[in-house]
Each structure stands twice: as C-alpha cells, then as structure tokens.
Design a protein around this motif. Structure first.
Motif, PDB file in Angstrom:
ATOM      1  N   ASP A   1       7.534  -7.180 -14.614  1.00  0.00           N
ATOM      2  CA  ASP A   1       8.226  -6.555 -13.486  1.00  0.00           C
ATOM      3  C   ASP A   1       8.024  -7.381 -12.226  1.00  0.00           C
ATOM      4  N   LEU A   2       9.101  -7.649 -11.532  1.00  0.00           N
ATOM      5  CA  LEU A   2       9.083  -8.247 -10.201  1.00  0.00           C
ATOM      6  C   LEU A   2       9.708  -7.223  -9.268  1.00  0.00           C
ATOM      7  N   PHE A   3       8.998  -6.855  -8.195  1.00  0.00           N
ATOM      8  CA  PHE A   3       9.554  -5.840  -7.306  1.00  0.00           C
ATOM      9  C   PHE A   3       9.078  -6.042  -5.877  1.00  0.00           C
ATOM     10  N   TYR A   4       9.796  -5.400  -4.975  1.00  0.00           N
ATOM     11  CA  TYR A   4       9.527  -5.499  -3.549  1.00  0.00           C
ATOM     12  C   TYR A   4       9.226  -4.097  -3.043  1.00  0.00           C
ATOM     13  N   LYS A   5       7.992  -3.841  -2.631  1.00  0.00           N
ATOM     14  CA  LYS A   5       7.561  -2.511  -2.218  1.00  0.00           C
ATOM     15  C   LYS A   5       7.704  -2.325  -0.713  1.00  0.00           C
ATOM     16  N   PHE A   6       8.171  -1.130  -0.339  1.00  0.00           N
ATOM     17  CA  PHE A   6       8.230  -0.690   1.045  1.00  0.00           C
ATOM     18  C   PHE A   6       7.406   0.584   1.150  1.00  0.00           C
ATOM     19  N   SER A   7       6.493   0.663   2.132  1.00  0.00           N
ATOM     20  CA  SER A   7       5.617   1.824   2.245  1.00  0.00           C
ATOM     21  C   SER A   7       5.466   2.254   3.696  1.00  0.00           C
ATOM     22  N   ASN A   8       4.939   3.461   3.884  1.00  0.00           N
ATOM     23  CA  ASN A   8       4.636   3.918   5.237  1.00  0.00           C
ATOM     24  C   ASN A   8       3.201   3.553   5.639  1.00  0.00           C
ATOM     25  N   ILE A   9       2.393   3.036   4.697  1.00  0.00           N
ATOM     26  CA  ILE A   9       1.031   2.586   4.960  1.00  0.00           C
ATOM     27  C   ILE A   9       0.973   1.083   4.713  1.00  0.00           C
ATOM     28  N   ARG A  10       0.223   0.373   5.504  1.00  0.00           N
ATOM     29  CA  ARG A  10       0.134  -1.091   5.367  1.00  0.00           C
ATOM     30  C   ARG A  10      -0.542  -1.497   4.061  1.00  0.00           C
ATOM     31  N   PHE A  11      -0.022  -2.571   3.485  1.00  0.00           N
ATOM     32  CA  PHE A  11      -0.609  -3.149   2.284  1.00  0.00           C
ATOM     33  C   PHE A  11      -1.690  -4.150   2.678  1.00  0.00           C
ATOM     34  N   ILE A  12      -2.270  -4.830   1.700  1.00  0.00           N
ATOM     35  CA  ILE A  12      -3.365  -5.771   1.933  1.00  0.00           C
ATOM     36  C   ILE A  12      -2.922  -6.956   2.800  1.00  0.00           C
ATOM     37  N   ASN A  13      -1.629  -7.245   2.822  1.00  0.00           N
ATOM     38  CA  ASN A  13      -1.138  -8.340   3.655  1.00  0.00           C
ATOM     39  C   ASN A  13      -0.957  -7.921   5.120  1.00  0.00           C
ATOM     40  N   GLY A  14      -1.283  -6.660   5.450  1.00  0.00           N
ATOM     41  CA  GLY A  14      -1.174  -6.184   6.827  1.00  0.00           C
ATOM     42  C   GLY A  14       0.227  -5.738   7.206  1.00  0.00           C
ATOM     43  N   LYS A  15       1.156  -5.748   6.252  1.00  0.00           N
ATOM     44  CA  LYS A  15       2.541  -5.345   6.523  1.00  0.00           C
ATOM     45  C   LYS A  15       2.871  -4.116   5.685  1.00  0.00           C
ATOM     46  N   LYS A  16       3.988  -3.490   5.983  1.00  0.00           N
ATOM     47  CA  LYS A  16       4.419  -2.308   5.242  1.00  0.00           C
ATOM     48  C   LYS A  16       5.379  -2.663   4.116  1.00  0.00           C
ATOM     49  N   TYR A  17       5.427  -3.907   3.738  1.00  0.00           N
ATOM     50  CA  TYR A  17       6.240  -4.370   2.613  1.00  0.00           C
ATOM     51  C   TYR A  17       5.517  -5.536   1.958  1.00  0.00           C
ATOM     52  N   VAL A  18       5.730  -5.679   0.658  1.00  0.00           N
ATOM     53  CA  VAL A  18       5.065  -6.750  -0.082  1.00  0.00           C
ATOM     54  C   VAL A  18       5.841  -7.028  -1.376  1.00  0.00           C
ATOM     55  N   PHE A  19       5.870  -8.282  -1.779  1.00  0.00           N
ATOM     56  CA  PHE A  19       6.432  -8.683  -3.065  1.00  0.00           C
ATOM     57  C   PHE A  19       5.317  -8.599  -4.095  1.00  0.00           C
ATOM     58  N   SER A  20       5.583  -8.026  -5.261  1.00  0.00           N
ATOM     59  CA  SER A  20       4.533  -7.835  -6.248  1.00  0.00           C
ATOM     60  C   SER A  20       5.079  -8.038  -7.657  1.00  0.00           C
ATOM     61  N   TYR A  21       4.168  -8.050  -8.621  1.00  0.00           N
ATOM     62  CA  TYR A  21       4.544  -8.189 -10.021  1.00  0.00           C
ATOM     63  C   TYR A  21       3.565  -7.408 -10.887  1.00  0.00           C
ATOM     64  N   LYS A  22       3.980  -7.146 -12.123  1.00  0.00           N
ATOM     65  CA  LYS A  22       3.147  -6.403 -13.065  1.00  0.00           C
ATOM     66  C   LYS A  22       3.560  -6.792 -14.484  1.00  0.00           C
ATOM     67  N   VAL A  23       2.603  -6.844 -15.401  1.00  0.00           N
ATOM     68  CA  VAL A  23       2.863  -7.096 -16.815  1.00  0.00           C
ATOM     69  C   VAL A  23       2.660  -5.772 -17.546  1.00  0.00           C
ATOM     70  N   ASN A  24       3.601  -5.440 -18.447  1.00  0.00           N
ATOM     71  CA  ASN A  24       3.559  -4.148 -19.140  1.00  0.00           C
ATOM     72  C   ASN A  24       3.547  -4.353 -20.644  1.00  0.00           C
ATOM     73  N   PHE A  25       2.840  -3.477 -21.337  1.00  0.00           N
ATOM     74  CA  PHE A  25       2.864  -3.421 -22.792  1.00  0.00           C
ATOM     75  C   PHE A  25       3.550  -2.110 -23.163  1.00  0.00           C
ATOM     76  N   ASN A  26       4.625  -2.194 -23.945  1.00  0.00           N
ATOM     77  CA  ASN A  26       5.423  -1.037 -24.318  1.00  0.00           C
ATOM     78  C   ASN A  26       5.186  -0.679 -25.774  1.00  0.00           C
ATOM     79  N   PHE A  27       4.958   0.581 -26.039  1.00  0.00           N
ATOM     80  CA  PHE A  27       4.743   1.014 -27.422  1.00  0.00           C
ATOM     81  C   PHE A  27       5.309   2.398 -27.652  1.00  0.00           C
TER      82      PHE A  27
END
Length: 189
Positions: free
Chosen positions: A163-189
């Motif tokens: 997963d590649l996604f762009y998060k928008f939040s009302n609380i700041r992320f670790i980068n100090g902004k309220k938006y961040v580009f992120s990724y995740k690996v998933n195992f489906n079963f």
C-alpha cells in the motif's frame, strides 16, 4: 388468462436470462489481512548523526465485501540513537495511536487497486528530558482522525500487497505536519 400470461412471461424471462449470461468469476477473495509497517523517518537530525525517528504499525483487517475492509490499527514511533558524545540526543519519547480503520477499494478484482480509508484514533505521547534537572515528563493524549487516499499493488496470487498512501490528519505526524506519505506491506489470507 392473466395468470397464464404472467406465468408464460416469467418462464420466458428465466430462459432469456440464461441466453445472455455474463462472464462472472466466482473466485473467492481473501477475507483477512495483516499489515506491517516499519520504516525510519529520515529528517535533518539523521544527517547530524543524532537519532533516527522510527515508525512502526500493525494492522488487522477483515474484508466484509470485496470492496469494504474494516479493522484495527496500532502504530507507534520512537527514536533510535545513533550518535554518541556531544551529539547524543538529550530526550527520549514514545508515541502511539490506536483505532479502528475502514477502507473502500475501487477495482477490487484487479492487482492494482485504488482505495480510500479513514480512521478515528486515540493518540498518546510521552517525552522525557535526559539532560535536564526537571525529571517530569511531558504526557499528552488526544482523539484524532485521518483520511488517506492510496494505491494497493497485489502479488499475482493476491497473498501479498503493498500500500502507498497519503494521510491527512487533524493531529501532527512525526514529520511535524498534518500530512505524510506512507507505505505498508500486507499479508492476505
């Protein structure tokens, strides 16, 4: 007479629906998903060789339909010290967030899917100074939410997805902004 016409029309429609069948794949979809994220956030401090902000998360998702997935996510961030001597950081922190997640996927039959997800969550932050004479830590807890559009890329057998996604939040992320580009690996079963 009316009964015969209605019965004849009903039988005719049944035969007609079989005359023009649509090609339907009855391929079962994988209902469960475990997502893992572990990545360092490289910022200015990384180049000063002080520390690396580390972000990790664990998610369990259950597909209700091919398009709708719900689940629970736990994410945390903490520093990894890589400096020593005078460059050593003078604080420690740990933050986490936990909450339900809901996702809607578009093109759920394909290997590349677009999605949108939302999550209300509780965020907790703990920070303590290691070089100060005041040992009282900074502690805060807030309720927040995020919304994220994104893209999922599945393996051929759909067991692994990225997963590649762009998060928008009302609380700041670790980068100090309220938006961040992120990724995740998933195992489906």
């Amino acid at each position: 007479m009316k009964r015969t016409i209605i019965l004849s029309t009903g039988i005719f429609l049944l035969f007609l629906s079989n005359a023009f069948p649509q090609e339907v794949k009855n391929e079962p979809f994988r209902k469960n998903q475990i997502g893992i994220q572990f990545n360092p956030y490289i910022n200015d401090q990384f180049f000063d060789f002080l520390y690396i902000n580390t972000i990790s998360s664990l998610r369990y998702g259950h597909r209700i339909t091919k398009n709708i997935t719900t689940g629970l996510e736990f994410a945390c961030s903490f520093p990894v010290n890589i400096g020593s001597g005078q460059n050593f950081q003078d604080f420690n922190y740990f933050s986490y967030r936990i909450g339900p997640v809901a996702r809607y996927s578009i093109l759920a039959e394909r290997r590349v899917q677009l999605f949108s997800e939302v999550s209300p969550y509780f965020a907790h932050y703990y920070k303590e100074s290691t070089s100060s004479t005041d040992p009282s830590p900074i502690i805060s807890g807030k309720f927040g939410y995020y919304a994220a559009p994104g893209l999922s890329i599945y393996s051929k057998n759909k067991r692994i997805s990225f997963d590649l996604f762009y998060k928008f939040s009302n609380i700041r992320f670790i980068n100090g902004k309220k938006y961040v580009f992120s990724y995740k690996v998933n195992f489906n079963f």
